[in-house]
Design a protein around this motif. Structure first.
Motif, PDB file in Angstrom:
ATOM      1  N   UNK A 133       0.805  -1.224   0.000  1.00  0.00           N
ATOM      2  CA  UNK A 133       0.000   0.000   0.000  1.00  0.00           C
ATOM      3  C   UNK A 133       0.837   1.274   0.000  1.00  0.00           C
ATOM      4  N   UNK A 134       2.112   1.181   0.368  1.00  0.00           N
ATOM      5  CA  UNK A 134       2.990   2.352   0.389  1.00  0.00           C
ATOM      6  C   UNK A 134       4.443   1.901   0.395  1.00  0.00           C
ATOM      7  N   UNK A 135       5.305   2.784  -0.101  1.00  0.00           N
ATOM      8  CA  UNK A 135       6.748   2.581  -0.075  1.00  0.00           C
ATOM      9  C   UNK A 135       7.350   3.812   0.596  1.00  0.00           C
ATOM     10  N   UNK A 136       8.327   3.612   1.448  1.00  0.00           N
ATOM     11  CA  UNK A 136       8.972   4.710   2.157  1.00  0.00           C
ATOM     12  C   UNK A 136       9.945   5.415   1.215  1.00  0.00           C
ATOM     13  N   UNK A 137       9.512   6.549   0.667  1.00  0.00           N
ATOM     14  CA  UNK A 137      10.321   7.305  -0.297  1.00  0.00           C
ATOM     15  C   UNK A 137      11.641   7.764   0.311  1.00  0.00           C
ATOM     16  N   UNK A 138      11.659   8.050   1.602  1.00  0.00           N
ATOM     17  CA  UNK A 138      12.889   8.530   2.252  1.00  0.00           C
ATOM     18  C   UNK A 138      14.008   7.497   2.168  1.00  0.00           C
ATOM     19  N   UNK A 139      13.693   6.211   2.379  1.00  0.00           N
ATOM     20  CA  UNK A 139      14.742   5.187   2.312  1.00  0.00           C
ATOM     21  C   UNK A 139      15.122   4.851   0.873  1.00  0.00           C
ATOM     22  N   UNK A 140      14.184   5.034  -0.062  1.00  0.00           N
ATOM     23  CA  UNK A 140      14.520   4.821  -1.476  1.00  0.00           C
ATOM     24  C   UNK A 140      15.532   5.887  -1.909  1.00  0.00           C
ATOM     25  N   UNK A 141      15.294   7.137  -1.507  1.00  0.00           N
ATOM     26  CA  UNK A 141      16.195   8.239  -1.856  1.00  0.00           C
ATOM     27  C   UNK A 141      17.511   8.154  -1.099  1.00  0.00           C
ATOM     28  N   UNK A 142      17.485   7.648   0.131  1.00  0.00           N
ATOM     29  CA  UNK A 142      18.682   7.542   0.966  1.00  0.00           C
ATOM     30  C   UNK A 142      18.717   6.151   1.621  1.00  0.00           C
ATOM     31  N   UNK A 143      19.124   5.114   0.870  1.00  0.00           N
ATOM     32  CA  UNK A 143      19.094   3.733   1.378  1.00  0.00           C
ATOM     33  C   UNK A 143      19.875   3.531   2.671  1.00  0.00           C
ATOM     34  N   UNK A 144      20.864   4.377   2.929  1.00  0.00           N
ATOM     35  CA  UNK A 144      21.675   4.267   4.140  1.00  0.00           C
ATOM     36  C   UNK A 144      20.806   4.330   5.404  1.00  0.00           C
ATOM     37  N   UNK A 145      19.665   5.012   5.334  1.00  0.00           N
ATOM     38  CA  UNK A 145      18.740   5.080   6.473  1.00  0.00           C
ATOM     39  C   UNK A 145      18.305   3.687   6.920  1.00  0.00           C
ATOM     40  N   UNK A 146      18.123   2.796   5.958  1.00  0.00           N
ATOM     41  CA  UNK A 146      17.648   1.437   6.257  1.00  0.00           C
ATOM     42  C   UNK A 146      18.651   0.658   7.093  1.00  0.00           C
ATOM     43  N   UNK A 147      19.940   0.944   6.920  1.00  0.00           N
ATOM     44  CA  UNK A 147      20.953   0.227   7.689  1.00  0.00           C
ATOM     45  C   UNK A 147      21.452   1.040   8.888  1.00  0.00           C
ATOM     46  N   UNK A 148      21.315   2.361   8.846  1.00  0.00           N
ATOM     47  CA  UNK A 148      21.743   3.193   9.980  1.00  0.00           C
ATOM     48  C   UNK A 148      20.827   3.019  11.192  1.00  0.00           C
ATOM     49  N   UNK A 149      19.524   2.975  10.963  1.00  0.00           N
ATOM     50  CA  UNK A 149      18.552   2.827  12.056  1.00  0.00           C
ATOM     51  C   UNK A 149      17.395   1.956  11.551  1.00  0.00           C
ATOM     52  N   UNK A 150      17.652   0.654  11.400  1.00  0.00           N
ATOM     53  CA  UNK A 150      16.704  -0.226  10.722  1.00  0.00           C
ATOM     54  C   UNK A 150      15.360  -0.416  11.419  1.00  0.00           C
ATOM     55  N   UNK A 151      15.313  -0.263  12.738  1.00  0.00           N
ATOM     56  CA  UNK A 151      14.031  -0.467  13.414  1.00  0.00           C
ATOM     57  C   UNK A 151      13.166   0.786  13.385  1.00  0.00           C
ATOM     58  N   UNK A 152      13.740   1.925  13.010  1.00  0.00           N
ATOM     59  CA  UNK A 152      12.974   3.171  12.890  1.00  0.00           C
ATOM     60  C   UNK A 152      12.578   3.452  11.444  1.00  0.00           C
ATOM     61  N   UNK A 153      13.279   2.869  10.502  1.00  0.00           N
ATOM     62  CA  UNK A 153      13.049   3.166   9.080  1.00  0.00           C
ATOM     63  C   UNK A 153      12.438   1.972   8.358  1.00  0.00           C
ATOM     64  N   UNK A 154      11.129   2.020   8.184  1.00  0.00           N
ATOM     65  CA  UNK A 154      10.409   0.967   7.482  1.00  0.00           C
ATOM     66  C   UNK A 154      10.673   1.084   5.983  1.00  0.00           C
ATOM     67  N   UNK A 155      10.444  -0.020   5.272  1.00  0.00           N
ATOM     68  CA  UNK A 155      10.669  -0.057   3.829  1.00  0.00           C
ATOM     69  C   UNK A 155       9.375   0.085   3.034  1.00  0.00           C
ATOM     70  N   UNK A 156       8.369  -0.722   3.417  1.00  0.00           N
ATOM     71  CA  UNK A 156       7.076  -0.653   2.717  1.00  0.00           C
ATOM     72  C   UNK A 156       5.965  -1.058   3.672  1.00  0.00           C
ATOM     73  N   UNK A 157       4.741  -0.680   3.281  1.00  0.00           N
ATOM     74  CA  UNK A 157       3.552  -1.063   4.042  1.00  0.00           C
ATOM     75  C   UNK A 157       2.771  -2.081   3.227  1.00  0.00           C
ATOM     76  N   UNK A 158       2.093  -2.961   3.947  1.00  0.00           N
ATOM     77  CA  UNK A 158       1.339  -4.027   3.290  1.00  0.00           C
ATOM     78  C   UNK A 158      -0.014  -4.209   3.982  1.00  0.00           C
ATOM     79  N   UNK A 159      -1.039  -4.384   3.181  1.00  0.00           N
ATOM     80  CA  UNK A 159      -2.357  -4.784   3.677  1.00  0.00           C
ATOM     81  C   UNK A 159      -2.280  -6.308   3.789  1.00  0.00           C
ATOM     82  N   UNK A 160      -2.189  -6.802   5.002  1.00  0.00           N
ATOM     83  CA  UNK A 160      -1.888  -8.212   5.240  1.00  0.00           C
ATOM     84  C   UNK A 160      -3.108  -9.107   5.005  1.00  0.00           C
ATOM     85  N   UNK A 161      -2.906 -10.149   4.192  1.00  0.00           N
ATOM     86  CA  UNK A 161      -3.900 -11.202   4.019  1.00  0.00           C
ATOM     87  C   UNK A 161      -3.564 -12.385   4.917  1.00  0.00           C
ATOM     88  N   UNK A 162      -2.253 -12.682   5.006  1.00  0.00           N
ATOM     89  CA  UNK A 162      -1.821 -13.847   5.786  1.00  0.00           C
ATOM     90  C   UNK A 162      -0.377 -13.641   6.226  1.00  0.00           C
TER      91      UNK A 162
END
Length: 121
Positions: free
Chosen positions: A76-105
């Motif tokens: 349902x969404x992608x975190x544009x901030x981490x796409x533009x600056x991927x280092x965020x995903x590894x610098x603070x991985x529990x604060x920087x989500x990658x994408x959102x999902x409407x969960x079926x299972x």
């Protein structure tokens, strides 16, 4: 290492928040193994992902790794901030989500304490 208790974890070193939509990211363990992320390929909004199957990639200075969906559902969404600056995903991985999902299972997930044990093995 302490992993946040407000989410569940996959054996593929990703976390997912509980709720709809749910947020997905990589764990501190994965971030340390990767070192510094330089590129992210995330699933497109509207795409279907399946638990346990690759849905993107994270490229670091050390390697390229698949992102494996911790649940099945619709992105349902992608975190544009981490796409533009991927280092965020590894610098603070529990604060920087990658994408959102409407969960079926949900996939095969464990609690923060169980994941901590897996990460130490």
């Amino acid at each position: 290492m302490t992993y946040p208790a407000d989410r569940q974890y996959s054996k593929d070193h990703e976390w997912i928040t509980l709720g709809n939509p749910a947020r997905v990211g990589i764990t501190q363990f994965a971030a340390q193994a990767l070192d510094e992320a330089v590129y992210l390929e995330l699933p497109e909004v509207g795409s279907q992902v399946r638990a346990g199957e690759p849905c993107g990639e994270i490229e670091s200075v050390k390697s390229v790794s698949d992102l494996v969906a911790p649940a099945s559902g619709t992105v349902t969404a992608v975190n544009a901030a981490v796409v533009e600056n991927p280092k965020l995903a590894t610098d603070d991985p529990h604060a920087n989500w990658l994408y959102e999902i409407e969960v079926r299972e949900l996939g095969d997930l464990v609690s923060s304490d169980e994941y901590d044990g897996l990460a130490k093995e």
